[in-house]
Write a protein that holds these residues in place. Sequence first.
Motif, PDB file in Angstrom:
ATOM      1  N   HIS A 125      -6.272  -6.674  -5.006  1.00  0.00           N
ATOM      2  CA  HIS A 125      -7.443  -6.466  -5.857  1.00  0.00           C
ATOM      3  C   HIS A 125      -7.296  -5.140  -6.615  1.00  0.00           C
ATOM      4  O   HIS A 125      -7.897  -4.136  -6.242  1.00  0.00           O
ATOM      5  CB  HIS A 125      -8.717  -6.431  -5.007  1.00  0.00           C
ATOM      6  CG  HIS A 125      -9.042  -7.714  -4.315  1.00  0.00           C
ATOM      7  ND1 HIS A 125      -8.217  -8.307  -3.385  1.00  0.00           N
ATOM      8  CD2 HIS A 125     -10.129  -8.523  -4.418  1.00  0.00           C
ATOM      9  CE1 HIS A 125      -8.775  -9.412  -2.946  1.00  0.00           C
ATOM     10  NE2 HIS A 125      -9.933  -9.566  -3.560  1.00  0.00           N
ATOM     11  N   PRO A 126      -6.449  -5.123  -7.673  1.00  0.00           N
ATOM     12  CA  PRO A 126      -6.276  -3.864  -8.414  1.00  0.00           C
ATOM     13  C   PRO A 126      -7.517  -3.525  -9.242  1.00  0.00           C
ATOM     14  O   PRO A 126      -8.175  -4.428  -9.760  1.00  0.00           O
ATOM     15  CB  PRO A 126      -5.071  -4.154  -9.329  1.00  0.00           C
ATOM     16  CG  PRO A 126      -4.961  -5.634  -9.377  1.00  0.00           C
ATOM     17  CD  PRO A 126      -5.662  -6.229  -8.198  1.00  0.00           C
ATOM     18  N   ASP A 127      -7.827  -2.249  -9.333  1.00  0.00           N
ATOM     19  CA  ASP A 127      -8.891  -1.722 -10.191  1.00  0.00           C
ATOM     20  C   ASP A 127     -10.182  -2.551 -10.097  1.00  0.00           C
ATOM     21  O   ASP A 127     -10.632  -3.135 -11.078  1.00  0.00           O
ATOM     22  CB  ASP A 127      -8.389  -1.661 -11.646  1.00  0.00           C
ATOM     23  CG  ASP A 127      -9.288  -0.765 -12.488  1.00  0.00           C
ATOM     24  OD1 ASP A 127     -10.034   0.055 -11.916  1.00  0.00           O
ATOM     25  OD2 ASP A 127      -9.253  -0.900 -13.731  1.00  0.00           O
ATOM     26  N   LEU A 187       0.832  -1.208   0.000  1.00  0.00           N
ATOM     27  CA  LEU A 187       0.000   0.000   0.000  1.00  0.00           C
ATOM     28  C   LEU A 187       0.866   1.257   0.000  1.00  0.00           C
ATOM     29  O   LEU A 187       0.604   2.208  -0.734  1.00  0.00           O
ATOM     30  CB  LEU A 187      -0.931  -0.033   1.231  1.00  0.00           C
ATOM     31  CG  LEU A 187      -1.809   1.182   1.491  1.00  0.00           C
ATOM     32  CD1 LEU A 187      -2.690   1.515   0.298  1.00  0.00           C
ATOM     33  CD2 LEU A 187      -2.686   0.937   2.721  1.00  0.00           C
ATOM     34  N   GLY A 188       1.918   1.229   0.812  1.00  0.00           N
ATOM     35  CA  GLY A 188       2.818   2.391   0.870  1.00  0.00           C
ATOM     36  C   GLY A 188       3.443   2.663  -0.491  1.00  0.00           C
ATOM     37  O   GLY A 188       3.475   3.806  -0.958  1.00  0.00           O
ATOM     38  N   GLY A 211      -7.907  -2.654  -3.824  1.00  0.00           N
ATOM     39  CA  GLY A 211      -8.031  -3.386  -2.569  1.00  0.00           C
ATOM     40  C   GLY A 211      -6.699  -4.004  -2.157  1.00  0.00           C
ATOM     41  O   GLY A 211      -5.969  -4.553  -2.994  1.00  0.00           O
ATOM     42  N   PHE A 212      -6.383  -3.889  -0.878  1.00  0.00           N
ATOM     43  CA  PHE A 212      -5.097  -4.341  -0.341  1.00  0.00           C
ATOM     44  C   PHE A 212      -5.358  -5.325   0.801  1.00  0.00           C
ATOM     45  O   PHE A 212      -6.118  -5.010   1.728  1.00  0.00           O
ATOM     46  CB  PHE A 212      -4.302  -3.142   0.189  1.00  0.00           C
ATOM     47  CG  PHE A 212      -4.006  -2.117  -0.874  1.00  0.00           C
ATOM     48  CD1 PHE A 212      -2.789  -2.101  -1.540  1.00  0.00           C
ATOM     49  CD2 PHE A 212      -4.975  -1.180  -1.245  1.00  0.00           C
ATOM     50  CE1 PHE A 212      -2.529  -1.168  -2.533  1.00  0.00           C
ATOM     51  CE2 PHE A 212      -4.726  -0.249  -2.241  1.00  0.00           C
ATOM     52  CZ  PHE A 212      -3.498  -0.241  -2.881  1.00  0.00           C
ATOM     53  N   THR A 213      -4.742  -6.480   0.745  1.00  0.00           N
ATOM     54  CA  THR A 213      -4.933  -7.475   1.796  1.00  0.00           C
ATOM     55  C   THR A 213      -3.768  -7.426   2.770  1.00  0.00           C
ATOM     56  O   THR A 213      -2.599  -7.299   2.357  1.00  0.00           O
ATOM     57  CB  THR A 213      -5.053  -8.890   1.169  1.00  0.00           C
ATOM     58  OG1 THR A 213      -6.160  -8.868   0.254  1.00  0.00           O
ATOM     59  CG2 THR A 213      -5.307  -9.958   2.221  1.00  0.00           C
ATOM     60  N   PHE A 214      -4.111  -7.526   4.057  1.00  0.00           N
ATOM     61  CA  PHE A 214      -3.103  -7.411   5.105  1.00  0.00           C
ATOM     62  C   PHE A 214      -2.454  -8.769   5.356  1.00  0.00           C
ATOM     63  O   PHE A 214      -3.147  -9.772   5.531  1.00  0.00           O
ATOM     64  CB  PHE A 214      -3.785  -6.907   6.383  1.00  0.00           C
ATOM     65  CG  PHE A 214      -2.836  -6.669   7.523  1.00  0.00           C
ATOM     66  CD1 PHE A 214      -1.763  -5.789   7.387  1.00  0.00           C
ATOM     67  CD2 PHE A 214      -3.029  -7.298   8.741  1.00  0.00           C
ATOM     68  CE1 PHE A 214      -0.895  -5.561   8.443  1.00  0.00           C
ATOM     69  CE2 PHE A 214      -2.168  -7.069   9.803  1.00  0.00           C
ATOM     70  CZ  PHE A 214      -1.095  -6.205   9.653  1.00  0.00           C
ATOM     71  N   ASP A 215      -1.128  -8.787   5.330  1.00  0.00           N
ATOM     72  CA  ASP A 215      -0.390  -9.990   5.720  1.00  0.00           C
ATOM     73  C   ASP A 215       0.117  -9.758   7.149  1.00  0.00           C
ATOM     74  O   ASP A 215       1.073  -9.002   7.360  1.00  0.00           O
ATOM     75  CB  ASP A 215       0.795 -10.205   4.762  1.00  0.00           C
ATOM     76  CG  ASP A 215       1.580 -11.468   5.131  1.00  0.00           C
ATOM     77  OD1 ASP A 215       1.485 -11.909   6.306  1.00  0.00           O
ATOM     78  OD2 ASP A 215       2.297 -11.992   4.265  1.00  0.00           O
ATOM     79  N   PRO A 216      -0.534 -10.400   8.137  1.00  0.00           N
ATOM     80  CA  PRO A 216      -0.173 -10.101   9.527  1.00  0.00           C
ATOM     81  C   PRO A 216       1.236 -10.558   9.881  1.00  0.00           C
ATOM     82  O   PRO A 216       1.856 -10.008  10.790  1.00  0.00           O
ATOM     83  CB  PRO A 216      -1.219 -10.852  10.359  1.00  0.00           C
ATOM     84  CG  PRO A 216      -1.958 -11.734   9.429  1.00  0.00           C
ATOM     85  CD  PRO A 216      -1.620 -11.362   8.016  1.00  0.00           C
ATOM     86  N   THR A 217       1.773 -11.517   9.127  1.00  0.00           N
ATOM     87  CA  THR A 217       3.123 -11.974   9.469  1.00  0.00           C
ATOM     88  C   THR A 217       4.175 -10.949   9.037  1.00  0.00           C
ATOM     89  O   THR A 217       5.220 -10.815   9.651  1.00  0.00           O
ATOM     90  CB  THR A 217       3.444 -13.335   8.806  1.00  0.00           C
ATOM     91  OG1 THR A 217       3.364 -13.179   7.393  1.00  0.00           O
ATOM     92  CG2 THR A 217       2.478 -14.409   9.260  1.00  0.00           C
ATOM     93  N   LEU A 218       3.870 -10.200   7.972  1.00  0.00           N
ATOM     94  CA  LEU A 218       4.797  -9.160   7.513  1.00  0.00           C
ATOM     95  C   LEU A 218       4.398  -7.778   8.017  1.00  0.00           C
ATOM     96  O   LEU A 218       5.208  -6.847   8.003  1.00  0.00           O
ATOM     97  CB  LEU A 218       4.829  -9.118   5.977  1.00  0.00           C
ATOM     98  CG  LEU A 218       5.333 -10.362   5.258  1.00  0.00           C
ATOM     99  CD1 LEU A 218       5.167 -10.191   3.751  1.00  0.00           C
ATOM    100  CD2 LEU A 218       6.798 -10.612   5.602  1.00  0.00           C
ATOM    101  N   GLY A 219       3.121  -7.648   8.404  1.00  0.00           N
ATOM    102  CA  GLY A 219       2.623  -6.343   8.855  1.00  0.00           C
ATOM    103  C   GLY A 219       2.390  -5.374   7.722  1.00  0.00           C
ATOM    104  O   GLY A 219       2.412  -4.164   7.925  1.00  0.00           O
TER     105      GLY A 219
END
Length: 341
Positions: A198-200, A9-10, A184-192
């Motif tokens: 989910h582009p466009d 996301l960043g 849309g961006f999915t969170f990977d809790p192991t990487l934070g």
Amino acid sequence: MKPHFMQTLGEFIVANQKDYPNASGEFSALFSAIRLAAKVIHREINKAGLADLAGLAGGDNIQGEAQRKLDVLANDTFKAALAARGVVCGIASEEEDHYILLDDGLNTDSKYIVLMDPLDGSSNIDVNVSVGTIFSVYKRRSPVGTKVTDADFYQRGNEQVAAGYVIYGSSTMMVYTTGQGVNGFTFDPTLGVFSLSHPDMKTPELGQIYSVNEGNYVHFPDGVKRYIKYCQVEDAATSRPYTSRYIGSLVSDIHRNLIYGGIFLYPSSSPYPEGKLRLLYECNPIAFLVEQAGGRAISGSGQRIMDIQPESLHERVPFFAGSRRMIEDLEVCLDEFGGKG
Ligand code: AHM
Ligand code: MG
């Protein structure tokens, strides 16, 4: 298996800054505050049942609804994260009676205001059903350096510069728009990190799902009753009867319908003569996302949600949103039989 590195996301925000010629970095900082707060809420929700975070907080919000512990925690977390960055001069929240002025020196010269529902659908939390955060961002109207005023908050939805939601579901996702489509961006809790999964995002023109609290059926306006019956009638050309799916958690219901195609309805009814959902921090941001994904969002009178002039911070509005052709069919029913209580 080859490792696959999705854009974070960043990175996505930095890469797309060129779309905003006057971007000063304030906007990225604002998003980084939202992203950080979302990670904190993700963490807290995942241990709610273990950490005495389930259940009621003991107070009511201005709308007379019982606040849950996680409502209060989410509200405090988002407020603190936004205030710490010096990029927001005012915040309005479902959990606050009045908007909050940030004129502490750090934020005084900021140009953005944020409206949010920090934890929507929170009555579902104790039974492990997905909940969400909804946010809406505007540029202030009043001059930078002065105190924010009502006019900064009572802007039409079509003035939004960004809107989005975080869904805390089987995975945590952030879905947002700045008016250039929906990602849309999915969170990977192991990487934070949130990664672009989910582009466009585009919603189908015609879906097969209708989502409404049918327990209130007898109180609905005739146009809505007609449309619900229409959804249930067999018709091969439009793949009816449609399927009924209703979680009772706005972000989850919208997220599913956005992906599969469908229509969400929260009409007026006698317990809620203006509908239940709040124009400023529930309907407008969702409407912006749905439109950017190719769908539509209208009120009981058929008005485009984002064209409504707000008159108060917590006002409610009958809300219909989803696939374009489904909204068109609904409009026919509302026109003919009426969409208000
Ligand atoms: P909340 O902001 O108090 O959580 O209420 C909003 C929620 C939405 O998530 C959902 O769409 C709606 O209330 C469900 O209402 P109902 O239980 O009347 O169907
Ligand atoms: Mg809410």
